[in-house]
Design a protein around this motif. Sequence first.
Motif: not given
Lengths: 252, 252
Positions: B122, B125, B136-141, B150, B154
């Motif tokens: 984050x 980002x 931008x692409x954020x990998x969640x978890x 993260x 997940x």
Amino acid sequence: MLAAERREHLLALLARTGKIVAKDVAADLGISEDSVRRDLRDLAAEGLCQRVYGGALPASPAVVDYDARRAVAPEGKRKVAAVAAALVRPGSSLILDGGTTALAVAQALPQELTCTVITHSPTIATALIDHPGAELFLLGGRVFKHSAVTCGAAAVEAAQNVSAELCLLGVTGVHPEAGLTTADADEAAMKRALAARAADTYILASFEKIGTASPYRVLPWEKITGLITDADPHDTVIGRLRALGVKTLTAE
Amino acid sequence: MLAAERREHLLALLARTGKIVAKDVAADLGISEDSVRRDLRDLAAEGLCQRVYGGALPASPAVVDYDARRAVAPEGKRKVAAVAAALVRPGSSLILDGGTTALAVAQALPQELTCTVITHSPTIATALIDHPGAELFLLGGRVFKHSAVTCGAAAVEAAQNVSAELCLLGVTGVHPEAGLTTADADEAAMKRALAARAADTYILASFEKIGTASPYRVLPWEKITGLITDADPHDTVIGRLRALGVKTLTAE
DNA sequence: AAGATACATGCAGAATCGCGCAACAACCGG
DNA sequence: CCGGTTGTTGCGCGATTCTGCATGTATCTT
């Protein structure tokens, strides 16, 4: 599209992105650049924006300074945030929207409070990193830069896999007829997806949002548990909302 | 980019860093030096900056934001980051790890470079949000607070759905025998998942990491394309790595 | 002193602007 | 229901502004 609606849209866009490019907005909204220019000229005449070659910039340059905004939340937002934070029970889980008001909520959460915070805002996540009690879950997806949250299909999908007791949503407009609105369609969809995953949903709306509307509807009144605001309880708009059956929590 | 916006940018940059180098800004923003010079000339005429040969200095000296300066990465990381940023081709996509060195890479990416940045941090980002060219692409978890990224199932799963030309990974240890290592098992797994989704993987390691090791192995030497470091190319450890077939890019 | 770098200036093409005009819709009094 | 009024919108046109390049000059570096 209504002229007044268009002007709202312009102001919302300006507030979120810090600039307006006449050409782009005209293409986006499918109207002529002349109309956009005329609107901008009017807004500038009212002191609501600063006209520049090619578009417009905020009247007060500080508005877009994210760091500055983050540092000091306006009084109203702080009060709303305090009431919202008090709704979070120890050990419960919370879905927290992005935006400055939600950020104020994150800052208002007691340090020792153990809870799970689910958010689609990298900013909120960053703010809560040194919050010892909070377990954090970040919803991934394409980052919508204007408001610093993840949006779109992937983010909505990620939201399907979580659930929580409480959801705190920010909006840009709260209006008796127009309902709860925001400035971007994808963002509205994301907010709906978040609200759907929580047992209770409260709307965070400091007084300047009350009685205003933005282009995109977020949720109908029935879907929310209540509204948290610092607006005067005797305000006529608040009165009309109450008449519609909207529970309002007033921040003092 | 709006002309007025550009001038705001120059003033902000001046306030933050205390100086402006016309050439660098022009390259960053993807505009000609002439435009920068013209802007600086205008700003100087308004007394908002002091024009000097090669760029500009603040009109009122010593008003540099010290927080911002503190946030600036140490020299070594900056040099490594510059080399790494130069590997990113316009229009390509990049998987960027978390950590301070990766953050320096984000800051080193030219403003106008159009690229897709995929990250699980984050912080990264947030840093790239006002980077106009970057998608931008954020990998969640679940957020692993210690390093602000993260991690976990997940996040690894989210990583399976992306791919990129280039992956830039930070590690905490680079050692001929121990290999590339980091301090947390989940984080190591996440880094592996990220590296697996890119055609090329480079390791970012400023000199203080060279020759040290942490508990958890990240990747074997064969899986990486190269190592970017500011360590002396004649260093014995670097020599041994080269003997192992590791390509090293030296930052000067 | 010579080469490199930064600068100012002029110029041309492109983008943007403001203005007037005509088409159109909404509104209103009769 | 109707004609006039008012306000908005999009388009065309000339004027203005911006931008990048080329050229010659000034300044810095070695």
